[in-house]
Scaffold this motif. Structure first.
Motif, PDB file in Angstrom:
ATOM      1  N   THR A   1       0.746  -1.142   0.061  1.00  0.00           N
ATOM      2  CA  THR A   1      -0.033   0.038  -0.031  1.00  0.00           C
ATOM      3  C   THR A   1       0.936   1.176  -0.024  1.00  0.00           C
ATOM      4  O   THR A   1       2.007   1.278   0.846  1.00  0.00           O
ATOM      5  CB  THR A   1      -0.760  -0.047   1.127  1.00  0.00           C
ATOM      6  N   ILE A   2       0.682   2.247  -0.871  1.00  0.00           N
ATOM      7  CA  ILE A   2       1.325   3.594  -0.818  1.00  0.00           C
ATOM      8  C   ILE A   2       0.130   4.536  -0.823  1.00  0.00           C
ATOM      9  O   ILE A   2      -0.778   4.481  -1.565  1.00  0.00           O
ATOM     10  CB  ILE A   2       1.871   3.760  -2.126  1.00  0.00           C
ATOM     11  N   GLU A   3       0.197   5.361   0.357  1.00  0.00           N
ATOM     12  CA  GLU A   3      -0.682   6.413   0.399  1.00  0.00           C
ATOM     13  C   GLU A   3      -0.269   7.566   0.884  1.00  0.00           C
ATOM     14  O   GLU A   3       0.803   7.866   1.431  1.00  0.00           O
ATOM     15  CB  GLU A   3      -1.827   5.853   1.724  1.00  0.00           C
ATOM     16  N   ALA A   4      -0.772   8.844   0.578  1.00  0.00           N
ATOM     17  CA  ALA A   4      -0.413  10.106   1.027  1.00  0.00           C
ATOM     18  C   ALA A   4      -1.576  11.211   0.804  1.00  0.00           C
ATOM     19  O   ALA A   4      -2.624  10.887   0.101  1.00  0.00           O
ATOM     20  CB  ALA A   4       1.055  10.596   0.183  1.00  0.00           C
ATOM     21  N   TRP A   5      -1.387  12.337   1.752  1.00  0.00           N
ATOM     22  CA  TRP A   5      -2.031  13.437   0.985  1.00  0.00           C
ATOM     23  C   TRP A   5      -0.956  14.240   0.244  1.00  0.00           C
ATOM     24  O   TRP A   5      -0.038  14.366   0.389  1.00  0.00           O
ATOM     25  CB  TRP A   5      -2.332  14.225   2.464  1.00  0.00           C
ATOM     26  N   VAL A   6      -1.932  14.757  -1.029  1.00  0.00           N
ATOM     27  CA  VAL A   6      -1.209  15.642  -2.094  1.00  0.00           C
ATOM     28  C   VAL A   6      -2.077  16.857  -2.248  1.00  0.00           C
ATOM     29  O   VAL A   6      -3.093  16.740  -2.199  1.00  0.00           O
ATOM     30  CB  VAL A   6      -1.061  14.668  -3.107  1.00  0.00           C
ATOM     31  N   TYR A   7      -1.184  17.773  -2.719  1.00  0.00           N
ATOM     32  CA  TYR A   7      -1.561  19.176  -2.893  1.00  0.00           C
ATOM     33  C   TYR A   7      -1.010  19.445  -4.164  1.00  0.00           C
ATOM     34  O   TYR A   7       0.302  20.034  -3.934  1.00  0.00           O
ATOM     35  CB  TYR A   7      -1.308  19.991  -1.537  1.00  0.00           C
ATOM     36  N   VAL A   8      -1.280  19.318  -5.260  1.00  0.00           N
ATOM     37  CA  VAL A   8      -0.644  19.583  -6.651  1.00  0.00           C
ATOM     38  C   VAL A   8      -0.986  20.897  -7.191  1.00  0.00           C
ATOM     39  O   VAL A   8      -2.142  21.586  -6.997  1.00  0.00           O
ATOM     40  CB  VAL A   8      -1.299  18.653  -7.615  1.00  0.00           C
ATOM     41  N   LYS A   9       0.249  21.526  -7.361  1.00  0.00           N
ATOM     42  CA  LYS A   9       0.028  23.075  -7.734  1.00  0.00           C
ATOM     43  C   LYS A   9      -0.063  23.123  -9.094  1.00  0.00           C
ATOM     44  O   LYS A   9      -0.563  24.311  -9.788  1.00  0.00           O
ATOM     45  CB  LYS A   9       1.133  24.179  -6.922  1.00  0.00           C
ATOM     46  N   GLU A  10       0.534  22.357  -9.840  1.00  0.00           N
ATOM     47  CA  GLU A  10       0.679  22.284 -11.409  1.00  0.00           C
ATOM     48  C   GLU A  10       0.787  20.946 -11.873  1.00  0.00           C
ATOM     49  O   GLU A  10       1.449  20.051 -11.194  1.00  0.00           O
ATOM     50  CB  GLU A  10       1.855  23.242 -11.588  1.00  0.00           C
ATOM     51  N   TYR A  11       0.135  20.637 -12.980  1.00  0.00           N
ATOM     52  CA  TYR A  11       0.423  19.317 -13.661  1.00  0.00           C
ATOM     53  C   TYR A  11       1.606  19.388 -14.333  1.00  0.00           C
ATOM     54  O   TYR A  11       1.623  19.481 -15.586  1.00  0.00           O
ATOM     55  CB  TYR A  11      -1.025  19.142 -14.468  1.00  0.00           C
ATOM     56  N   ARG A  12       2.696  18.938 -13.720  1.00  0.00           N
ATOM     57  CA  ARG A  12       3.805  18.785 -14.372  1.00  0.00           C
ATOM     58  C   ARG A  12       4.252  17.582 -14.931  1.00  0.00           C
ATOM     59  O   ARG A  12       4.019  16.533 -14.313  1.00  0.00           O
ATOM     60  CB  ARG A  12       5.106  19.254 -13.305  1.00  0.00           C
ATOM     61  N   SER A  13       4.544  17.540 -16.315  1.00  0.00           N
ATOM     62  CA  SER A  13       4.389  16.055 -16.928  1.00  0.00           C
ATOM     63  C   SER A  13       5.005  14.932 -16.393  1.00  0.00           C
ATOM     64  O   SER A  13       6.325  14.999 -15.930  1.00  0.00           O
ATOM     65  CB  SER A  13       5.030  16.311 -18.265  1.00  0.00           C
ATOM     66  N   TRP A  14       4.114  13.926 -16.084  1.00  0.00           N
ATOM     67  CA  TRP A  14       4.758  12.680 -15.480  1.00  0.00           C
ATOM     68  C   TRP A  14       5.407  12.999 -13.851  1.00  0.00           C
ATOM     69  O   TRP A  14       6.408  12.015 -13.501  1.00  0.00           O
ATOM     70  CB  TRP A  14       5.727  11.943 -16.273  1.00  0.00           C
TER      71      TRP A  14
END
Length: 357
Positions: free
Chosen positions: A47-60
């Motif tokens: 299992t891999i889990e986290a809270w994420v807050y993406v500021k920009e869709y940077r490729s891959w």
């Protein structure tokens, strides 16, 4: 931090509260990442889990990429396929599982990928949203090039914030993910291989395994800034629907005030109700002609979970087809000691389509 649906997200950190100690990893997408020590890490169920807050869709760009270089025993979680915002779990030479929808920008979201045997599941904010099969589990080899926020390929670095990153050598159930996603762990839970929550200002591994991370570039551990964020909504003409306003990472004793604006030609407010986290408020004022809901003296005195609690629920009805911007105006946050805090805001869109035939 963070739940799917219609969210108004408020991150607050107060020096007088234990919640004030919550800190997050902040990466600016320009050479920032965390390097994690060598270990096997993956050789079966996971299992891999986290809270994420993406500021920009940077490729891959990556949440994690653990391997021995490009295309060498990599197990990785992408934040976005190219620049689409579609997250995924990938095991080199075995396959991948991706979400059907993009992660919201500027919005805390909990993501979790599990693998049991060859069967994988994806959870967004605790809800199962995808399943798939891999050809085989990860190979039982030592992985020496292990990164948070960086790729083993020449992909973009992540421009994002991360919190509560957890790696397990077992497949957590939906109930287990839901029960623990809004709380901190002790570090000695069964099957927990690595756990980084950054609250002590470092990338220390809080398990006994000693997989302490090393900050690279300008990677920083910060208190997440106060911000009000709303997710988008799609509905049908004539439908009545609920719009939840939630508070995240809040300190007890905060008082909130803001105006919520909408297009009154497209939406009608039927009622506004307070939820468990709001112990008192001044009755909202609704200007149906102008499309303004004034919410004042919202007293947040009950922290329902570490990351998120609902404040109010607004019941809308769609009057016409079309698109309405929903915005937060004049936000104010007053701490228990009387200090005022600035609050960032992000607009949302509600789209109403004709009734299906």
């Amino acid at each position: 931090m963070k739940r799917i649906g219609l969210l108004l997200l408020l991150l607050v950190f107060a020096s007088s509260s234990v919640l004030a100690q919550n800190k997050v990893l902040s990466l600016d997408g320009d050479g920032d990442y965390v390097q994690i020590p060598a270990s096997v890490w993956f050789n079966g169920d996971l299992t891999i889990e986290a809270w994420v807050y993406v500021k920009e869709y940077r490729s891959w760009s990556r949440l994690i990429d653990f391997g021995n270089g490009a295309d060498r025993d990599n197990v990785l979680v992408t934040l976005t396929r190219e620049a689409t915002g579609i997250p995924g779990l990938h095991i080199v030479k075995s396959g991948g599982l991706e979400s059907s929808t993009a992660l919201e920008l500027d919005n805390w979201t909990h993501i979790a990928f599990t693998l049991k045997g060859n069967s994988s599941s994806l959870f967004i904010n605790g809800h199962a949203v995808g399943q798939g099969n891999f050809a085989s589990p990860p190979r039982d080899v030592e992985r020496q090039k292990n990164f948070i926020g960086r790729s083993n390929w020449r992909n973009d670095d992540a421009q994002a914030m991360f919190d509560e990153i957890r790696i397990w050598n077992l497949a957590r159930s939906a109930t287990e993910i839901q029960d623990a996603m809004n709380t901190s762990l002790s570090g000695d839970e069964k099957g927990l291989l690595g756990y980084w929550n950054f609250d002590n200002g470092t990338a220390e591994d809080l398990t006994a395994n000693g997989h302490d991370g090393e900050l690279k570039g300008d990677a920083q551990i910060v208190a997440s800034p106060p911000s009000l964020v709303m997710a988008n909504r799609i509905t049908n003409l004539g439908h009545q629907f609920e719009f939840d306003v939630s508070i995240q990472n809040a300190a007890e004793g905060d008082t909130l005030a803001f105006d919520l604006t909408y297009d009154p030609l497209l939406l009608q407010v039927d009622r506004v109700t307070k939820n468990d986290a709001t112990t008192s408020w001044q009755e909202p004022k609704i200007n149906h002609h102008k499309g303004v809901i004034s919410l004042v003296q919202l007293s947040h005195s009950r922290v329902i979970s570490r990351f998120q609690s609902k404040l109010v629920t607004i019941t809308f009805q769609s009057l016409q087809t079309g698109q309405s911007q929903v915005r937060i105006k004049q936000p104010q946050l007053i701490k228990a000691d009387g200090r005022h805090k600035s609050v960032e805001v992000v607009a949302a869109t509600i789209k109403a389509f004709p009734q299906p035939i």
